[in-house]
Structures are given as C-alpha cells and as structure tokens.
Design a protein around this motif. Structure first.
Motif, PDB file in Angstrom:
ATOM      1  N   SER A  62     -35.676   6.952 -13.958  1.00 16.38           N
ATOM      2  CA  SER A  62     -35.202   5.116 -14.614  1.00 16.38           C
ATOM      3  C   SER A  62     -34.097   5.083 -14.854  1.00 16.38           C
ATOM      4  CB  SER A  62     -36.256   4.438 -14.935  1.00 16.38           C
ATOM      5  OG  SER A  62     -35.694   2.983 -15.319  1.00 16.38           O
ATOM      6  N   ASN A  63     -33.129   4.865 -13.656  1.00 19.02           N
ATOM      7  CA  ASN A  63     -31.914   4.279 -14.940  1.00 19.02           C
ATOM      8  C   ASN A  63     -32.286   2.613 -15.441  1.00 19.02           C
ATOM      9  OD1 ASN A  63     -29.032   3.951 -14.887  1.00 19.02           O
ATOM     10  ND2 ASN A  63     -28.146   4.315 -12.760  1.00 19.02           N
ATOM     11  N   PRO A  64     -32.260   2.382 -15.895  1.00 19.48           N
ATOM     12  CA  PRO A  64     -33.059   1.009 -16.573  1.00 19.48           C
ATOM     13  C   PRO A  64     -31.457  -0.245 -16.745  1.00 19.48           C
ATOM     14  CG  PRO A  64     -33.729   2.412 -18.318  1.00 19.48           C
ATOM     15  CD  PRO A  64     -32.632   3.161 -17.176  1.00 19.48           C
ATOM     16  N   PRO A  65     -32.511  -1.271 -17.431  1.00 21.59           N
ATOM     17  CA  PRO A  65     -31.385  -2.121 -17.467  1.00 21.59           C
ATOM     18  C   PRO A  65     -31.243  -1.836 -18.940  1.00 21.59           C
ATOM     19  CG  PRO A  65     -32.762  -3.278 -16.806  1.00 21.59           C
ATOM     20  CD  PRO A  65     -33.184  -1.797 -16.508  1.00 21.59           C
ATOM     21  N   ARG A  80     -29.094  -5.708 -14.706  1.00 19.45           N
ATOM     22  CA  ARG A  80     -28.075  -5.193 -15.922  1.00 19.45           C
ATOM     23  C   ARG A  80     -28.754  -5.610 -17.195  1.00 19.45           C
ATOM     24  NH1 ARG A  80     -22.512  -3.968 -15.860  1.00 19.45           N
ATOM     25  NH2 ARG A  80     -22.033  -5.763 -16.847  1.00 19.45           N
ATOM     26  N   CYS A  81     -29.668  -6.383 -17.166  1.00 25.37           N
ATOM     27  CA  CYS A  81     -30.171  -6.855 -18.317  1.00 25.37           C
ATOM     28  C   CYS A  81     -31.699  -5.983 -19.149  1.00 25.37           C
ATOM     29  CB  CYS A  81     -29.885  -8.103 -18.683  1.00 25.37           C
ATOM     30  SG  CYS A  81     -27.645  -8.252 -18.558  1.00 25.37           S
ATOM     31  N   THR A  82     -31.710  -6.340 -20.007  1.00 30.83           N
ATOM     32  CA  THR A  82     -33.693  -6.648 -20.317  1.00 30.83           C
ATOM     33  C   THR A  82     -34.406  -7.462 -20.723  1.00 30.83           C
ATOM     34  OG1 THR A  82     -32.641  -6.319 -22.628  1.00 30.83           O
ATOM     35  CG2 THR A  82     -32.527  -4.455 -21.676  1.00 30.83           C
ATOM     36  N   GLU A  83     -33.664  -8.617 -19.892  1.00 31.00           N
ATOM     37  CA  GLU A  83     -34.977  -9.552 -19.978  1.00 31.00           C
ATOM     38  C   GLU A  83     -36.465  -9.415 -18.842  1.00 31.00           C
ATOM     39  OE1 GLU A  83     -34.112 -14.322 -19.806  1.00 31.00           O
ATOM     40  OE2 GLU A  83     -32.960 -12.911 -18.710  1.00 31.00           O
ATOM     41  N   THR A  84     -35.629  -8.942 -17.865  1.00 30.29           N
ATOM     42  CA  THR A  84     -37.044  -8.714 -16.451  1.00 30.29           C
ATOM     43  C   THR A  84     -37.429  -7.281 -17.047  1.00 30.29           C
ATOM     44  OG1 THR A  84     -34.854  -7.613 -15.011  1.00 30.29           O
ATOM     45  CG2 THR A  84     -35.807 -10.218 -15.073  1.00 30.29           C
ATOM     46  N   LEU A  85     -37.076  -6.724 -17.608  1.00 30.39           N
ATOM     47  CA  LEU A  85     -37.514  -4.988 -18.275  1.00 30.39           C
ATOM     48  C   LEU A  85     -37.635  -4.344 -19.081  1.00 30.39           C
ATOM     49  CD1 LEU A  85     -39.846  -3.109 -16.588  1.00 30.39           C
ATOM     50  CD2 LEU A  85     -37.523  -1.760 -15.563  1.00 30.39           C
ATOM     51  N   THR A  86     -37.950  -4.887 -20.141  1.00 23.62           N
ATOM     52  CA  THR A  86     -37.370  -4.663 -21.977  1.00 23.62           C
ATOM     53  C   THR A  86     -37.554  -2.995 -21.726  1.00 23.62           C
ATOM     54  OG1 THR A  86     -39.690  -5.015 -22.433  1.00 23.62           O
ATOM     55  CG2 THR A  86     -37.991  -6.800 -22.369  1.00 23.62           C
ATOM     56  N   HIS A  87     -37.480  -2.543 -22.644  1.00 22.65           N
ATOM     57  CA  HIS A  87     -37.191  -1.140 -22.387  1.00 22.65           C
ATOM     58  C   HIS A  87     -39.062  -0.357 -23.406  1.00 22.65           C
ATOM     59  CE1 HIS A  87     -33.032   0.444 -23.029  1.00 22.65           C
ATOM     60  NE2 HIS A  87     -32.798  -0.041 -22.309  1.00 22.65           N
ATOM     61  N   ALA A  88     -38.985  -1.596 -24.418  1.00 26.61           N
ATOM     62  CA  ALA A  88     -40.793  -1.958 -24.371  1.00 26.61           C
ATOM     63  C   ALA A  88     -42.102  -1.520 -23.539  1.00 26.61           C
ATOM     64  CB  ALA A  88     -41.442  -2.450 -25.137  1.00 26.61           C
ATOM     65  N   PHE A 148     -41.567  12.322 -17.995  1.00 23.99           N
ATOM     66  CA  PHE A 148     -40.159  10.433 -17.799  1.00 23.99           C
ATOM     67  C   PHE A 148     -38.965  11.505 -18.043  1.00 23.99           C
ATOM     68  CE2 PHE A 148     -39.838   6.262 -20.154  1.00 23.99           C
ATOM     69  CZ  PHE A 148     -39.462   5.559 -18.530  1.00 23.99           C
ATOM     70  N   CYS A 149     -37.997  10.591 -17.115  1.00 23.43           N
ATOM     71  CA  CYS A 149     -36.943  10.778 -16.983  1.00 23.43           C
ATOM     72  C   CYS A 149     -35.578   9.530 -17.586  1.00 23.43           C
ATOM     73  CB  CYS A 149     -36.086  11.812 -16.388  1.00 23.43           C
ATOM     74  SG  CYS A 149     -37.063  13.353 -16.567  1.00 23.43           S
ATOM     75  N   VAL A 150     -35.218   9.093 -18.102  1.00 26.28           N
ATOM     76  CA  VAL A 150     -34.309   8.530 -17.632  1.00 26.28           C
ATOM     77  C   VAL A 150     -32.867   8.769 -18.396  1.00 26.28           C
ATOM     78  CG1 VAL A 150     -35.785   6.279 -18.836  1.00 26.28           C
ATOM     79  CG2 VAL A 150     -34.284   7.668 -20.803  1.00 26.28           C
ATOM     80  N   VAL A 151     -31.617   7.335 -18.331  1.00 26.16           N
ATOM     81  CA  VAL A 151     -30.219   8.218 -18.222  1.00 26.16           C
ATOM     82  C   VAL A 151     -30.313   6.648 -19.068  1.00 26.16           C
ATOM     83  CG1 VAL A 151     -29.696   6.891 -15.806  1.00 26.16           C
ATOM     84  CG2 VAL A 151     -28.062   8.283 -17.386  1.00 26.16           C
ATOM     85  N   LEU A 152     -29.188   6.332 -19.719  1.00 24.32           N
ATOM     86  CA  LEU A 152     -28.634   5.393 -21.009  1.00 24.32           C
ATOM     87  C   LEU A 152     -27.232   5.462 -21.965  1.00 24.32           C
ATOM     88  CD1 LEU A 152     -32.664   4.514 -22.508  1.00 24.32           C
ATOM     89  CD2 LEU A 152     -30.677   2.442 -20.741  1.00 24.32           C
ATOM     90  N   PRO A 153     -26.729   4.685 -21.633  1.00 22.19           N
ATOM     91  CA  PRO A 153     -25.268   4.590 -22.853  1.00 22.19           C
ATOM     92  C   PRO A 153     -26.165   5.475 -23.901  1.00 22.19           C
ATOM     93  CG  PRO A 153     -25.526   2.230 -21.824  1.00 22.19           C
ATOM     94  CD  PRO A 153     -27.207   2.838 -21.272  1.00 22.19           C
TER      95      PRO A 153
END
Length: 251
Positions: A127-130, A147-155, A171-176
């Motif tokens: 996932s390249n998540p919000p 871009r925002c975590t409102e529709t998909l929070t990290h939790a 499970f792999c992610v990319v984030l700032p």
C-alpha cells in the motif's frame, strides 16, 4: 510526487496523461494521485519471494500492481482495491492494455468491505496509503480521499491488512519518513513486527524523506537498509538505477 528528473522525462507522456515504462504504460489522467517516486519505489522493492497471491490496497492507476506483475512468475495472481470509481476504471484500462490482463483484477470497493470477504488470503500486501491529516486542503474530493487519512486511517489500514494476510505474509508500505516512523510504532503496538526497513533520501547529502516498511505478524530481527536516489550533481545513484532498471526507459 511525480518524477521529473531530466533522465526520466522521456518516460512521461504529458499529451497522453501518463507514464511509459519498459513493458507497460500507465495512464493517470483520471486519477487523483499521479505516477510518482513513492509508488515506483514500492513496486520495485516489495519482497515477492514465495508470494502466490498479492493485494494492492489503494491501487490508484494500478502502477504498483503492474510493477509486481512484471516482477513475478506467471502463476502469481494480483488483486487491486481502489475506492475511487474513476481511478479503478482507469486501473482496469491500464491492466487490459498491459501484458498481464489475466493476472490482475481490480476492485472498486472500500477496503473495509473487501476485508470482510477475503480474509487471510494474501502472501503479500502492499500500500502507498494516504498520510495527510484531513485538515490539509485538497482541490477536489478524489484527491482528498487519496491523500488524507480521513477515509483510510492508518489504524484501519493495519487492521484490514491483519484480516487479509496469511500467517507467513508480508505487509509493505511507503510513507514520508516522520509519518512512517510513527506508523511503524503504531504497527508494533498492533502486533506487527518490522522485517525490513528501507530509509530513503533524495540525495546522498540530504535528510531522510521516505521510508519503506516490510511488516510481518511473527517476530524477527529487523534489517535496516538505506537508499539515496540521486548524487549531489542530480544524477541517479547506482543503487537506485539497479532498483528501477527493469522499469524505466534507457536503463
């Protein structure tokens, strides 16, 4: 963050609203989030060993799913879930025009709903998540959702990945970098363990700005890796060239 270095401009096709890779083309004119360095890094880096079923959460244009299809064996099946209908339709179009239309299936669904019906099926989830807080203004609703975590929070992302992954899955992610560090702590609190962590800087002499995490549900000794994308003169480093050589033109 769209790739715009001189060496990669030849990959970008403004008139077609997309990006040309060695084996496929990604149109992204109907997607809120365009082809960018984050997705390319994750698609090239995510560990595929032993993976037979792969899931891309928040697939957007289908970039990462297509990169993983190129990297994997013919029997590996890839599912891509995207909330935005227009982006999901564009991902389907990109898949149909690629060499792997039989191996990638795109779902225009909410990941909450999807997780309820596909429990414990995946060896690899990417996932390249919000990551922006909802207060950060976006110019339209689709871009806001991407871009925002409102529709998909990290939790919620962590919980859905837990439901969808099998016992030995990754499970792999990319984030700032700063947000990724907080995400890693949150993941540990939810029972995830860091298998591999790739710290990324734009140049060899600049601070870390991205992190890629590979998480598992079983404890293990984490591996630390580092990657600088460019040298001080703006040219790509050999490490980055090796990572993306099978995808970018002229490498």
């Amino acid at each position: 963050m769209v790739i715009v270095s001189n060496q990669s401009k030849a990959n970008f096709t403004p008139s077609c609203g997309g990006f040309t890779f060695k084996q496929f083309f990604v149109a992204h004119d109907r997607c809120a989030m365009k082809v960018g360095t984050d997705g390319v890094l994750l698609g090239a880096w995510a560990p595929l060993a032993q993976a037979q079923r792969v899931l891309d959460i928040g697939s957007g244009s289908g970039l990462i799913a297509l990169m993983l299809a190129q990297r994997s064996a013919a029997e590996v099946m890839i599912d891509a879930v995207e909330l935005d209908e227009a982006a999901a339709e564009q991902a389907r179009d990109n898949v149909q025009k690629s060499p792997w239309p039989q191996r990638i299936k795109v779902y225009a669904q909410d990941i909450y709903y999807y997780a309820e019906h596909h429990a414990a099926q995946y060896d690899l989830i990417v996932s390249n998540p919000p990551y922006f807080e909802p207060a950060v203004a976006c110019r339209d609703q689709a871009r806001h959702n991407a871009r925002c975590t409102e529709t998909l929070t990290h939790a919620t992302l962590l919980k859905c990945a837990e439901q969808l992954i099998n016992e030995q899955g990754v499970f792999c992610v990319v984030l700032p970098y700063n947000i990724g560090t907080a995400f890693e702590i949150q993941a540990h609190q939810c029972g995830w363990n860091t298998a591999t962590k790739l710290n990324v800087s734009d140049r060899v002499d600049t601070p870390l700005h991205r992190v890629l995490l590979a998480l598992t549900r079983w404890p293990m000794l984490p591996q630390q890796q580092a990657l600088a994308i460019k040298l001080a003169d703006g040219s790509y480093t050999e490490d980055f060239r090796r990572l993306i050589t099978e995808f970018y033109l002229f490498y």
